[in-house]
Design a protein around this motif. Structure first.
Motif, PDB file in Angstrom:
ATOM      1  N   SER A 156       0.752  -1.140  -0.440  1.00  0.00           N
ATOM      2  CA  SER A 156      -0.031  -0.046  -0.025  1.00  0.00           C
ATOM      3  C   SER A 156       0.200   1.171   0.138  1.00  0.00           C
ATOM      4  O   SER A 156       0.267   2.277  -0.022  1.00  0.00           O
ATOM      5  CB  SER A 156      -0.858   0.204   1.096  1.00  0.00           C
ATOM      6  N   SER A 157       2.106   0.969  -0.184  1.00  0.00           N
ATOM      7  CA  SER A 157       3.435   1.949  -0.232  1.00  0.00           C
ATOM      8  C   SER A 157       3.627   2.961   1.495  1.00  0.00           C
ATOM      9  O   SER A 157       3.728   4.197   0.990  1.00  0.00           O
ATOM     10  CB  SER A 157       2.401   3.139  -1.772  1.00  0.00           C
ATOM     11  N   LYS A 158       2.751   2.393   2.194  1.00  0.00           N
ATOM     12  CA  LYS A 158       2.966   2.872   3.211  1.00  0.00           C
ATOM     13  C   LYS A 158       4.280   1.964   4.297  1.00  0.00           C
ATOM     14  O   LYS A 158       4.439   2.467   5.634  1.00  0.00           O
ATOM     15  CB  LYS A 158       1.652   2.751   3.887  1.00  0.00           C
ATOM     16  N   GLY A 159       4.988   1.023   3.596  1.00  0.00           N
ATOM     17  CA  GLY A 159       6.080   0.409   4.816  1.00  0.00           C
ATOM     18  C   GLY A 159       6.790   0.848   5.434  1.00  0.00           C
ATOM     19  O   GLY A 159       7.727   1.910   4.207  1.00  0.00           O
ATOM     20  N   SER A 160       7.789   0.577   6.247  1.00  0.00           N
ATOM     21  CA  SER A 160       8.491   0.939   6.875  1.00  0.00           C
ATOM     22  C   SER A 160       9.700   0.419   6.587  1.00  0.00           C
ATOM     23  O   SER A 160       9.945  -0.594   5.770  1.00  0.00           O
ATOM     24  CB  SER A 160       8.652   1.487   8.077  1.00  0.00           C
ATOM     25  N   GLU A 161      10.769   0.766   6.651  1.00  0.00           N
ATOM     26  CA  GLU A 161      11.742   0.314   6.272  1.00  0.00           C
ATOM     27  C   GLU A 161      12.768  -0.843   7.125  1.00  0.00           C
ATOM     28  O   GLU A 161      12.745  -2.272   6.780  1.00  0.00           O
ATOM     29  CB  GLU A 161      13.299   1.396   6.893  1.00  0.00           C
ATOM     30  N   GLU A 162      11.360  -1.246   8.344  1.00  0.00           N
ATOM     31  CA  GLU A 162      11.356  -1.967   9.517  1.00  0.00           C
ATOM     32  C   GLU A 162      10.354  -3.507   8.832  1.00  0.00           C
ATOM     33  O   GLU A 162      10.952  -4.895   8.877  1.00  0.00           O
ATOM     34  CB  GLU A 162      10.706  -1.701  10.581  1.00  0.00           C
ATOM     35  N   ASP A 163       9.289  -2.682   8.051  1.00  0.00           N
ATOM     36  CA  ASP A 163       8.340  -3.102   7.417  1.00  0.00           C
ATOM     37  C   ASP A 163       9.065  -4.185   6.288  1.00  0.00           C
ATOM     38  O   ASP A 163       9.049  -5.669   6.270  1.00  0.00           O
ATOM     39  CB  ASP A 163       7.698  -2.733   7.077  1.00  0.00           C
ATOM     40  N   LYS A 164      10.252  -3.728   5.619  1.00  0.00           N
ATOM     41  CA  LYS A 164      10.884  -4.196   4.590  1.00  0.00           C
ATOM     42  C   LYS A 164      11.974  -5.919   4.978  1.00  0.00           C
ATOM     43  O   LYS A 164      12.074  -6.050   4.224  1.00  0.00           O
ATOM     44  CB  LYS A 164      12.036  -2.985   3.606  1.00  0.00           C
ATOM     45  N   GLN A 165      12.849  -4.419   6.743  1.00  0.00           N
ATOM     46  CA  GLN A 165      13.695  -6.538   6.863  1.00  0.00           C
ATOM     47  C   GLN A 165      12.666  -7.604   7.689  1.00  0.00           C
ATOM     48  O   GLN A 165      13.334  -8.626   7.283  1.00  0.00           O
ATOM     49  CB  GLN A 165      14.509  -4.925   7.848  1.00  0.00           C
ATOM     50  N   LEU A 166      12.236  -6.954   8.152  1.00  0.00           N
ATOM     51  CA  LEU A 166      10.930  -8.594   8.585  1.00  0.00           C
ATOM     52  C   LEU A 166      10.544  -9.023   7.011  1.00  0.00           C
ATOM     53  O   LEU A 166      10.968 -10.317   7.467  1.00  0.00           O
ATOM     54  CB  LEU A 166      10.185  -7.681   9.368  1.00  0.00           C
ATOM     55  N   PHE A 167      10.288  -8.036   6.511  1.00  0.00           N
ATOM     56  CA  PHE A 167       9.730  -9.051   5.069  1.00  0.00           C
ATOM     57  C   PHE A 167      10.870  -9.980   4.781  1.00  0.00           C
ATOM     58  O   PHE A 167       9.848 -10.854   3.763  1.00  0.00           O
ATOM     59  CB  PHE A 167       9.010  -8.013   4.360  1.00  0.00           C
ATOM     60  N   GLU A 168      12.189  -9.263   3.875  1.00  0.00           N
ATOM     61  CA  GLU A 168      12.801  -9.903   3.145  1.00  0.00           C
ATOM     62  C   GLU A 168      13.079 -11.240   3.291  1.00  0.00           C
ATOM     63  O   GLU A 168      13.497 -11.645   1.954  1.00  0.00           O
ATOM     64  CB  GLU A 168      14.202  -9.214   3.927  1.00  0.00           C
ATOM     65  N   PRO A 169      13.366 -12.436   4.783  1.00  0.00           N
ATOM     66  CA  PRO A 169      13.172 -14.033   4.429  1.00  0.00           C
ATOM     67  C   PRO A 169      12.160 -14.045   3.665  1.00  0.00           C
ATOM     68  O   PRO A 169      12.781 -14.632   2.937  1.00  0.00           O
ATOM     69  CB  PRO A 169      13.306 -14.001   5.935  1.00  0.00           C
ATOM     70  N   VAL A 170      10.853 -13.526   3.821  1.00  0.00           N
ATOM     71  CA  VAL A 170       9.700 -14.320   3.458  1.00  0.00           C
ATOM     72  C   VAL A 170      10.175 -13.741   1.754  1.00  0.00           C
ATOM     73  O   VAL A 170       9.778 -14.491   0.806  1.00  0.00           O
ATOM     74  CB  VAL A 170       8.750 -13.354   3.138  1.00  0.00           C
ATOM     75  N   LEU A 171      10.484 -12.791   1.251  1.00  0.00           N
ATOM     76  CA  LEU A 171      10.673 -12.322   0.196  1.00  0.00           C
ATOM     77  C   LEU A 171      11.877 -13.491  -0.894  1.00  0.00           C
ATOM     78  O   LEU A 171      11.688 -13.598  -1.758  1.00  0.00           O
ATOM     79  CB  LEU A 171      11.712 -11.287  -0.383  1.00  0.00           C
ATOM     80  N   ARG A 172      12.894 -13.173   0.080  1.00  0.00           N
ATOM     81  CA  ARG A 172      13.538 -14.225  -1.002  1.00  0.00           C
ATOM     82  C   ARG A 172      13.187 -15.644  -0.773  1.00  0.00           C
ATOM     83  O   ARG A 172      13.368 -16.359  -2.289  1.00  0.00           O
ATOM     84  CB  ARG A 172      15.535 -13.818   0.409  1.00  0.00           C
ATOM     85  N   GLU A 173      12.611 -16.209   0.022  1.00  0.00           N
ATOM     86  CA  GLU A 173      12.024 -17.574  -0.164  1.00  0.00           C
ATOM     87  C   GLU A 173      10.650 -17.700  -1.362  1.00  0.00           C
ATOM     88  O   GLU A 173      10.877 -18.547  -1.764  1.00  0.00           O
ATOM     89  CB  GLU A 173      11.129 -17.720   1.123  1.00  0.00           C
ATOM     90  N   ALA A 174      10.317 -16.467  -1.117  1.00  0.00           N
ATOM     91  CA  ALA A 174       9.198 -16.545  -2.642  1.00  0.00           C
ATOM     92  C   ALA A 174      10.226 -16.540  -4.178  1.00  0.00           C
ATOM     93  O   ALA A 174       9.413 -16.990  -5.139  1.00  0.00           O
ATOM     94  CB  ALA A 174       8.462 -15.454  -1.927  1.00  0.00           C
ATOM     95  N   GLU A 175      11.100 -16.020  -3.523  1.00  0.00           N
ATOM     96  CA  GLU A 175      11.725 -15.477  -4.743  1.00  0.00           C
ATOM     97  C   GLU A 175      12.544 -16.779  -6.176  1.00  0.00           C
ATOM     98  O   GLU A 175      12.824 -17.437  -7.264  1.00  0.00           O
ATOM     99  CB  GLU A 175      12.608 -14.532  -5.084  1.00  0.00           C
ATOM    100  N   MET A 176      11.997 -17.369  -4.620  1.00  0.00           N
ATOM    101  CA  MET A 176      13.744 -18.396  -4.887  1.00  0.00           C
ATOM    102  C   MET A 176      12.448 -19.632  -5.932  1.00  0.00           C
ATOM    103  O   MET A 176      12.716 -20.833  -6.985  1.00  0.00           O
ATOM    104  CB  MET A 176      13.810 -19.756  -3.526  1.00  0.00           C
ATOM    105  N   LEU A 177      11.054 -19.623  -5.509  1.00  0.00           N
ATOM    106  CA  LEU A 177      10.169 -20.761  -6.029  1.00  0.00           C
ATOM    107  C   LEU A 177      10.244 -19.471  -8.382  1.00  0.00           C
ATOM    108  O   LEU A 177       9.774 -20.697  -8.880  1.00  0.00           O
ATOM    109  CB  LEU A 177       9.033 -20.156  -6.106  1.00  0.00           C
ATOM    110  N   ASN A 178      10.545 -18.827  -7.803  1.00  0.00           N
ATOM    111  CA  ASN A 178      10.927 -18.031  -9.670  1.00  0.00           C
ATOM    112  C   ASN A 178      11.547 -19.429 -10.435  1.00  0.00           C
ATOM    113  O   ASN A 178      11.620 -18.639 -12.002  1.00  0.00           O
ATOM    114  CB  ASN A 178      10.435 -17.030  -9.714  1.00  0.00           C
ATOM    115  N   ALA A 179      12.560 -19.566  -9.633  1.00  0.00           N
ATOM    116  CA  ALA A 179      13.860 -20.334 -10.345  1.00  0.00           C
ATOM    117  C   ALA A 179      13.485 -21.914 -10.045  1.00  0.00           C
ATOM    118  O   ALA A 179      14.464 -21.992 -11.257  1.00  0.00           O
ATOM    119  CB  ALA A 179      15.451 -19.684 -10.175  1.00  0.00           C
TER     120      ALA A 179
END
Length: 252
Positions: free
Chosen positions: A112-135
């Motif tokens: 929603s374009s309201k994420g803080s740096e803390e939000d992005k850091q918290l979600f980073e492991p999920v982001l990486r795991e989800a991107e792994m599926l794209n490969a």
């Protein structure tokens, strides 16, 4: 011997599909009336994909290597006549990516374009795991049926890694768009359509077409992985295991 013949027939078909999947991925479009989110994830270089061999992700929800689906998955992999790179995740024993309410709320704020740096850091492991599926070129799932559907560990993994803006995108459909993949009124897009999913599943009861009880395991897995571009669905569904002899079930 019957089981081996059963898998040899399928492996020839899957060999051709694997080779075709490495050659090309076309965009997948399915239908949604409006965009769910205004923001997006800040993505770096992402996962580097090795295109020299098929990349297989094995989601192992079996009760063990001697279970019917465990034997089925091993037989398939042992007899696959191509070289491949295998990443096995034992959903019962391996430490899975953490995904709790705070991760879901952080994701919603980011999208929603309201994420803080803390939000992005918290979600980073999920982001990486989800991107792994794209490969991944092929997903292999070995799972029993629990309560007509998936064991909770498989559902937990799916809920953690299936993420908008990573595995699929939702955007307004063209005004003349009429075809649907998931259901009318939903528009999803993925960059990697045409990938393969093989589900080896088992159930204690029999599920004949039009029968009184419904299989909600295999259709669910087909639909949720099609959302991410795994549109070539193959299923070996071992049924009636409570009554059938184990040798008979293995030879299914």
């Amino acid at each position: 011997q019957t089981c081996l013949i059963h898998f040899i027939k399928r492996r020839k078909m899957l060999k051709c599909l694997l080779q075709k999947s490495l050659a090309r991925f076309a965009p997948l479009e399915v239908v949604r009336p409006c965009s769910m989110f205004s923001g997006s994830f800040e993505r770096g270089e992402g996962i580097v994909k090795d295109n020299s061999v098929p990349n297989i992700l094995f989601l192992n929800a079996s009760h063990g290597p001697k279970s019917l689906v465990g034997i089925g998955a091993k037989t398939f992999l042992d007899n696959l006549p191509v070289k491949y790179k295998l990443n096995e995740i034992n959903l019962w024993n391996d430490e899975l990516v953490s995904y709790r309410l705070e991760h879901a709320m952080a994701k919603l704020r980011i999208l929603s374009s309201k994420g803080s740096e803390e939000d992005k850091q918290l979600f980073e492991p999920v982001l990486r795991e989800a991107e792994m599926l794209n490969a991944v070129d092929v997903v292999l799932i070995a799972t029993p049926m629990w309560n007509y559907s998936t064991p909770y560990v498989l559902k937990q993994y799916i809920d953690a890694i299936v993420q908008p803006g990573i595995n699929f995108e939702d955007e307004p459909p063209p005004s003349n768009k009429k075809d649907t993949l998931v259901q009318p009124g939903i528009n999803f897009k993925t960059r990697t359509e045409g990938r393969i999913i093989l589900v080896i599943s088992s159930a204690g009861a029999a599920y004949p077409p039009g029968g009184p009880i419904k299989d909600m395991l295999n259709p669910y897995l087909q639909q949720i992985f099609a959302l991410m571009g795994f549109t070539q669905f193959h299923n070996i569904f071992i049924q009636n295991t409570m009554r059938a002899d184990k040798k008979e079930s293995i030879a299914w």
